[in-house]
Design a protein around this motif. Structure first.
Motif, mmCIF file in Angstrom:
data_model
loop_
_atom_site.group_PDB
_atom_site.id
_atom_site.type_symbol
_atom_site.label_atom_id
_atom_site.label_comp_id
_atom_site.label_asym_id
_atom_site.label_seq_id
_atom_site.Cartn_x
_atom_site.Cartn_y
_atom_site.Cartn_z
ATOM 1 N N PRO A 84 0.820 -1.225 0.000
ATOM 2 C CA PRO A 84 0.000 0.000 0.000
ATOM 3 C C PRO A 84 0.850 1.271 0.000
ATOM 4 O O PRO A 84 0.434 2.289 -0.484
ATOM 5 C CB PRO A 84 -0.814 -0.134 1.278
ATOM 6 N N ASP A 85 2.037 1.230 0.566
ATOM 7 C CA ASP A 85 3.019 2.304 0.452
ATOM 8 C C ASP A 85 4.361 1.757 0.933
ATOM 9 O O ASP A 85 4.449 0.652 1.470
ATOM 10 C CB ASP A 85 2.618 3.560 1.252
ATOM 11 N N ARG A 86 5.425 2.516 0.723
ATOM 12 C CA ARG A 86 6.766 2.035 1.035
ATOM 13 C C ARG A 86 6.936 1.704 2.522
ATOM 14 O O ARG A 86 7.492 0.664 2.879
ATOM 15 C CB ARG A 86 7.808 3.088 0.629
ATOM 16 N N LEU A 87 6.461 2.590 3.375
ATOM 17 C CA LEU A 87 6.672 2.405 4.808
ATOM 18 C C LEU A 87 5.937 1.166 5.321
ATOM 19 O O LEU A 87 6.490 0.389 6.108
ATOM 20 C CB LEU A 87 6.217 3.642 5.577
ATOM 21 N N THR A 88 4.713 0.966 4.873
ATOM 22 C CA THR A 88 3.948 -0.201 5.313
ATOM 23 C C THR A 88 4.624 -1.491 4.880
ATOM 24 O O THR A 88 4.721 -2.450 5.651
ATOM 25 C CB THR A 88 2.517 -0.144 4.761
ATOM 26 N N ARG A 89 5.121 -1.521 3.644
ATOM 27 C CA ARG A 89 5.817 -2.717 3.168
ATOM 28 C C ARG A 89 7.100 -2.950 3.948
ATOM 29 O O ARG A 89 7.479 -4.094 4.220
ATOM 30 C CB ARG A 89 6.109 -2.576 1.673
ATOM 31 N N ALA A 90 7.787 -1.876 4.313
ATOM 32 C CA ALA A 90 9.011 -2.014 5.114
ATOM 33 C C ALA A 90 8.692 -2.616 6.475
ATOM 34 O O ALA A 90 9.416 -3.495 6.973
ATOM 35 C CB ALA A 90 9.686 -0.658 5.278
ATOM 36 N N LYS A 91 7.607 -2.164 7.082
ATOM 37 C CA LYS A 91 7.218 -2.700 8.387
ATOM 38 C C LYS A 91 6.818 -4.170 8.266
ATOM 39 O O LYS A 91 7.112 -4.981 9.158
ATOM 40 C CB LYS A 91 6.081 -1.861 8.987
ATOM 41 N N GLN A 92 6.165 -4.526 7.175
ATOM 42 C CA GLN A 92 5.809 -5.926 6.957
ATOM 43 C C GLN A 92 7.057 -6.795 6.843
ATOM 44 O O GLN A 92 7.084 -7.930 7.353
ATOM 45 C CB GLN A 92 4.957 -6.052 5.688
ATOM 46 N N LEU A 93 8.089 -6.265 6.204
ATOM 47 C CA LEU A 93 9.343 -7.007 6.072
ATOM 48 C C LEU A 93 9.965 -7.271 7.445
ATOM 49 O O LEU A 93 10.414 -8.385 7.734
ATOM 50 C CB LEU A 93 10.328 -6.230 5.192
ATOM 51 N N ILE A 94 9.990 -6.253 8.292
ATOM 52 C CA ILE A 94 10.563 -6.420 9.634
ATOM 53 C C ILE A 94 9.759 -7.445 10.428
ATOM 54 O O ILE A 94 10.321 -8.273 11.157
ATOM 55 C CB ILE A 94 10.613 -5.070 10.365
ATOM 56 N N MET A 95 8.441 -7.409 10.291
ATOM 57 C CA MET A 95 7.589 -8.399 10.958
ATOM 58 C C MET A 95 7.957 -9.819 10.515
ATOM 59 O O MET A 95 8.094 -10.736 11.329
ATOM 60 C CB MET A 95 6.116 -8.132 10.636
ATOM 61 N N ARG A 96 8.125 -10.013 9.200
ATOM 62 C CA ARG A 96 8.470 -11.333 8.671
ATOM 63 C C ARG A 96 9.838 -11.776 9.188
ATOM 64 O O ARG A 96 10.029 -12.952 9.540
ATOM 65 C CB ARG A 96 8.506 -11.308 7.141
ATOM 66 N N MET A 97 10.773 -10.859 9.255
ATOM 67 C CA MET A 97 12.113 -11.205 9.724
ATOM 68 C C MET A 97 12.089 -11.669 11.175
ATOM 69 O O MET A 97 12.697 -12.682 11.527
ATOM 70 C CB MET A 97 13.056 -10.013 9.567
ATOM 71 N N THR A 98 11.390 -10.925 12.022
ATOM 72 C CA THR A 98 11.345 -11.306 13.435
ATOM 73 C C THR A 98 10.600 -12.626 13.630
ATOM 74 O O THR A 98 10.885 -13.365 14.576
ATOM 75 C CB THR A 98 10.690 -10.200 14.273
ATOM 76 N N ASP A 99 9.659 -12.940 12.733
ATOM 77 C CA ASP A 99 8.978 -14.228 12.800
ATOM 78 C C ASP A 99 9.947 -15.379 12.537
ATOM 79 O O ASP A 99 9.781 -16.486 13.073
ATOM 80 C CB ASP A 99 7.830 -14.297 11.785
#
Length: 336
Positions: free
Chosen positions: A109-124
């Motif tokens: 939906p925007d760059r920042l949201t996708r970046a936050k999703q990436l960090i979430m996936r990494m910590t998972d």
């Protein structure tokens, strides 16, 4: 030590103040309607079974019930048994660009949201690595120090926005400096910095600082967010198109060359964020391939949960609210 097993569920507590606002608005609306009909106290006195403050008390009971159920859902618990375990991992600092250009929608939906999703996936995907979170734009701020509490990182991510950093710009060098301060000064390995940005850097010293970080034993990875074609920017407050000094639309473009250079200088890798899971897998694999340090620590292996007490309190409050009589209606359906 008390802790919540599912700390993410506490976000639903945000529903409580929303309901308070809606209830207050409904009370004000009712009062205005009654005032148009006549004296409010006289009208209330004519309502069969009317008790002043009853609706407010019933709402308070419902709010208490909801709060107790959410806390019970998150499962407050205390550790009973500890065990010394050997863990191996690395220290990872994630530097997230929160400049306003990260609101561009060239990726949805925007760059920042996708970046936050990436960090979430990494910590998972992480298990033993310690993680810290830095947000940066014109200046950098440490949001979460090095920790194995990944839920704390996820919770902080929910509130990350460009408003957190009043000084705009993209000064990656400042984020590198703060990351270096977060790492242990006694080790020259087991450390990695992941910079997530669109690369619109206004810091000429960033490349040199990435080299210095590598010399100090820190592997610098970069992740590009956005597209080389770019996208126009909109003011988040006014929703109007942002214009430059010549009146032309401001277009924010991903600067891959800058991010690749930083990764090369930092002896790391560059990834363009297209598939979130794929990039998360590549980064965690890179971290796992690094030399791991032994992190002996005490962990809790047995817990006593207290969710049942909160659920019981919520149920009791709900039953009391249900037992309280409401106003009655006559045969025509009107309040009597």
């Amino acid at each position: 030590m008390f802790q919540f097993q599912h700390i993410d569920h506490l976000f639903f507590l945000g529903l409580v103040p929303v309901l308070v606002v809606l209830f207050s608005a409904a009370v004000l609306w009712r009062r205005k309607k009654l005032q148009k009909l006549g004296d409010e106290s006289l009208i209330n006195g004519q309502i069969q079974g009317f008790i002043p403050g009853r609706s407010t008390f019933k709402f308070i009971l419902l709010a208490i019930s909801l709060t107790a159920v959410i806390i019970g859902w998150a499962n407050l618990r205390v550790g009973d048994k500890t065990e010394k375990v050997q863990r191996k991992g690395v220290d990872v600092v994630i530097a997230l660009d929160v400049s306003k250009s990260m609101l561009a929608k060239d990726i949805q939906p925007d760059r920042l949201t996708r970046a936050k999703q990436l960090i979430m996936r990494m910590t998972d995907k992480m298990q033993n690595d310690r993680v810290a979170l830095i947000v940066f734009a014109g200046k950098s701020y440490l949001q979460v120090p090095l920790t194995i509490d990944y839920s704390a990182v996820k919770m902080m991510l929910q509130n990350v926005s460009p408003d957190m950093v009043p000084t705009q710009g993209t000064v990656i060098g400042d984020a590198i400096d703060m990351a270096m301060e977060s790492f242990s000064k006694n080790e020259r390995k087991y450390k990695s910095l992941i910079v997530i940005s669109d690369g619109e850097d206004h810091d000429e010293l960033a490349l040199e600082k990435a080299r210095q970080a590598a010399d100090a034993g820190v592997i610098v990875h970069t992740v590009g967010i956005g597209s080389p074609q770019g996208a126009t920017l909109y003011d988040p407050d006014t929703k109007s198109l942002k214009l430059d000094e010549n009146g032309s639309p401001v277009i924010s473009k991903l600067n891959e060359d800058e991010l690749r250079s930083l990764a090369t200088a930092g002896h790391g890798t560059y990834n363009l964020l297209q598939n979130t899971d794929e990039v998360a897998e590549k980064l965690t694999t890179s971290l796992e391939s690094m030399e791991q340090k032994s992190l002996g620590s005490v962990v809790y292996t047995d817990f006593t949960s207290y969710f049942q007490y909160f659920l019981a309190a919520g149920l009791i409050a709900l039953i009391v609210e249900w037992l309280l009589p409401g106003v009655k209606k006559n045969k025509n359906g009107a309040i009597a």
